[in-house]
Write an enzyme that holds these catalytic residues in place. Sequence first.
Site, PDB file in Angstrom:
ATOM      1  N   ARG A 291      31.100   3.733  23.004  1.00 12.36           N
ATOM      2  CA  ARG A 291      30.066   2.998  22.293  1.00 12.36           C
ATOM      3  C   ARG A 291      28.679   3.550  22.618  1.00 12.36           C
ATOM      4  NH1 ARG A 291      28.806  -1.358  23.820  1.00 12.36           N
ATOM      5  NH2 ARG A 291      29.917  -1.469  25.815  1.00 12.36           N
TER       6      ARG A 291
ATOM      7  N   LYS B 195      33.803  -3.888  18.207  1.00 10.13           N
ATOM      8  CA  LYS B 195      32.822  -4.644  18.974  1.00 10.13           C
ATOM      9  C   LYS B 195      31.687  -5.196  18.120  1.00 10.13           C
ATOM     10  CE  LYS B 195      34.770  -4.543  22.982  1.00 10.13           C
ATOM     11  NZ  LYS B 195      35.423  -5.771  23.479  1.00 10.13           N
TER      12      LYS B 195
ATOM     13  N   HIS C 132      34.801 -12.897  26.038  1.00  4.79           N
ATOM     14  CA  HIS C 132      35.289 -11.539  26.272  1.00  4.79           C
ATOM     15  C   HIS C 132      36.304 -11.642  27.397  1.00  4.79           C
ATOM     16  CE1 HIS C 132      34.474  -7.082  27.395  1.00  4.79           C
ATOM     17  NE2 HIS C 132      35.414  -7.176  26.481  1.00  4.79           N
TER      18      HIS C 132
ATOM     19  N   SER D 242      35.500  -3.850  32.995  1.00  6.38           N
ATOM     20  CA  SER D 242      36.395  -2.689  33.070  1.00  6.38           C
ATOM     21  C   SER D 242      36.704  -2.335  34.524  1.00  6.38           C
ATOM     22  CB  SER D 242      35.736  -1.490  32.375  1.00  6.38           C
ATOM     23  OG  SER D 242      36.564  -0.354  32.453  1.00  6.38           O
TER      24      SER D 242
ATOM     25  N   LYS E 241      41.879  -6.844  34.258  1.00  8.86           N
ATOM     26  CA  LYS E 241      42.048  -7.895  33.250  1.00  8.86           C
ATOM     27  C   LYS E 241      43.291  -7.678  32.387  1.00  8.86           C
ATOM     28  CE  LYS E 241      39.443  -7.742  29.661  1.00  8.86           C
ATOM     29  NZ  LYS E 241      38.336  -7.774  28.684  1.00  8.86           N
ATOM     30  N   THR E 242      43.433  -6.483  31.852  1.00  4.61           N
ATOM     31  CA  THR E 242      44.584  -6.192  30.995  1.00  4.61           C
ATOM     32  C   THR E 242      45.871  -6.176  31.800  1.00  4.61           C
ATOM     33  OG1 THR E 242      43.206  -4.900  29.477  1.00  4.61           O
ATOM     34  CG2 THR E 242      45.575  -4.525  29.386  1.00  4.61           C
TER      35      THR E 242
ATOM     36  N   ASP F 236      41.694  -9.299  24.826  1.00  2.00           N
ATOM     37  CA  ASP F 236      40.280  -8.925  24.936  1.00  2.00           C
ATOM     38  C   ASP F 236      39.274  -9.937  24.396  1.00  2.00           C
ATOM     39  OD1 ASP F 236      38.458  -6.911  25.857  1.00  2.00           O
ATOM     40  OD2 ASP F 236      38.050  -6.391  23.776  1.00  2.00           O
TER      41      ASP F 236
ATOM     42  N   ARG G 143      41.901   5.987  24.253  1.00  2.00           N
ATOM     43  CA  ARG G 143      42.266   4.654  23.761  1.00  2.00           C
ATOM     44  C   ARG G 143      43.511   4.691  22.879  1.00  2.00           C
ATOM     45  NH1 ARG G 143      39.253   0.062  25.651  1.00  2.00           N
ATOM     46  NH2 ARG G 143      37.370   0.949  26.588  1.00  2.00           N
TER      47      ARG G 143
END
Length: 528
Positions: free
Chosen positions: A55, A197, A216, A234, A238-239, A253, A319
Amino acid sequence: MNLEKQLEYLQIVNFKKVYRNLPTPVLVEKILENKEGILAHMGPIVVESGKYTGRSPKDKFIVKQDPSKDHIWWGKENQEISPQAFDNLYKKVVAYLQQKEIYIMDGYAGADPRYRLPIRVISTLAWQSLFARNMFIRELDPKKLENFEPGFTVIAAPEFKAIPEIDGTRSEVFVLLNFEKKIVLIGGSGYSGEIKKSVFSVMNYLMPLKGIMSMHASANLGKGGDVAIFFGLSGTGKTTLSSDPERFLIGDDEHGWSDDGVFNFEGGCYAKVINLSKDDEPLIYETTRKFGTILENVVIDKQTRRVDLFNDSITENTRASYPITYIPNALKEGIGPHPKNIIMLTYDAFGVLPPVSKLTTNQAMYHFISGYTAKVAGTEAGVEEPTAVFSTCFGAPFMVLPPTVYAKLLGEKIQKHNVNCWLVNTGLNGGPYGIGKRISISHTRAIIRAILSNELNDVEYEVLPIFNLRIPKNCPEVPQNILNPRQSWKDKDAYDNQLKKLALAFKKNLDSFGFEIDKDIIQAGPQI
């Protein structure tokens, strides 16, 4: 209004051909035909986003106009651009689209039909249309799809570059949000995360104004019907921690929390896959071997067509975009009841925060507003001290309203639904960077299991000084000597100094906000 009239309303005319809502196999064929990507072993499509592989937050602007201007949190995260500048750039982009093939994908942001936002993504690239098909919630009724009326339109023209001196942008890249015209305009960058996003930013504007908490965060559902929400930046896990084969994945997410419960904003996942291994992340790993998955900026051997998930020569930010249905234990409806637990994840490289601590409502609001994690500076410069990183609401670049709006909503919902809140450190223990060791994933998983099984609700607690965090004295399958971080350090004075240093970083961060924060929330943070 039919499609032709809708496009004419957007001033998109004289296009060469329009492809609307193509199925996945046809989009893959178009990607190959247009030489936008190549097919990999087992069927995923591999594409490159070009010069930009992440981004460009400094190139995101919001049109400053009535009535939205009075709601937006203006500053470095939400930069303003004038309506005139938007209109001028918009005219150039739609002129650029003339005599070009364009791809349209229609879908929704928001799994709950009562709150969903109809989204239309218009792009010049077939692979970005497949990305939109993967990421947003699909309309399965052909009649409704034919008569689809978008609530927001994203126009992505990656090849079109702005001229900053003329167009009022910072660089050739631009991501412009116009809440009055309900348009997102993207150009100069092929990174598909800008599409995802920017829609999340739109939802973060619209949902709180309806009393819905936008988050988020990832969320999963236990077999007993209990929902857990995981906040985290990040690298905090979390994932990994929300992808539990013993629980059902609601989403990984972006979520909303309404008066009815939690719902996913998305219909897919956009997972970081650098160094992804079959052993550590079996569910996500399998998605990288499925037809319809997009592997963005992943290195591939063009002879064997096998991908190398450990190769970061293009970017570390590799990704995979895939439908959430590719995760076997995902909830297709993407909806769950009110959460029982909220878990805020941090990677504390200072090594002073406990592996787990229980939070009061005000403490949860404080740590939510702070959004703390830490990273270690590059050793090339000889710097061995960690750096504190704060991202408000665990997602500052996407939070359009003032942080206090989201924090207030969070606090109200926590109290109303009697939610247990936790701070879980997945970083260092036993010493600072260079001495301490990362808390093992097996111990962190044991902590999460203990939280979700209510085993930590009735244990004895002690209090961490300065931060006033409540630390459980016992946790199943976790060594007792690591639960209180001070006890795990050999040099207790060094620990105390490091704890104060981190507390000062928290205070400095809040002092930089430039707006008033409730006194009760401030007092719930570290006190020196």
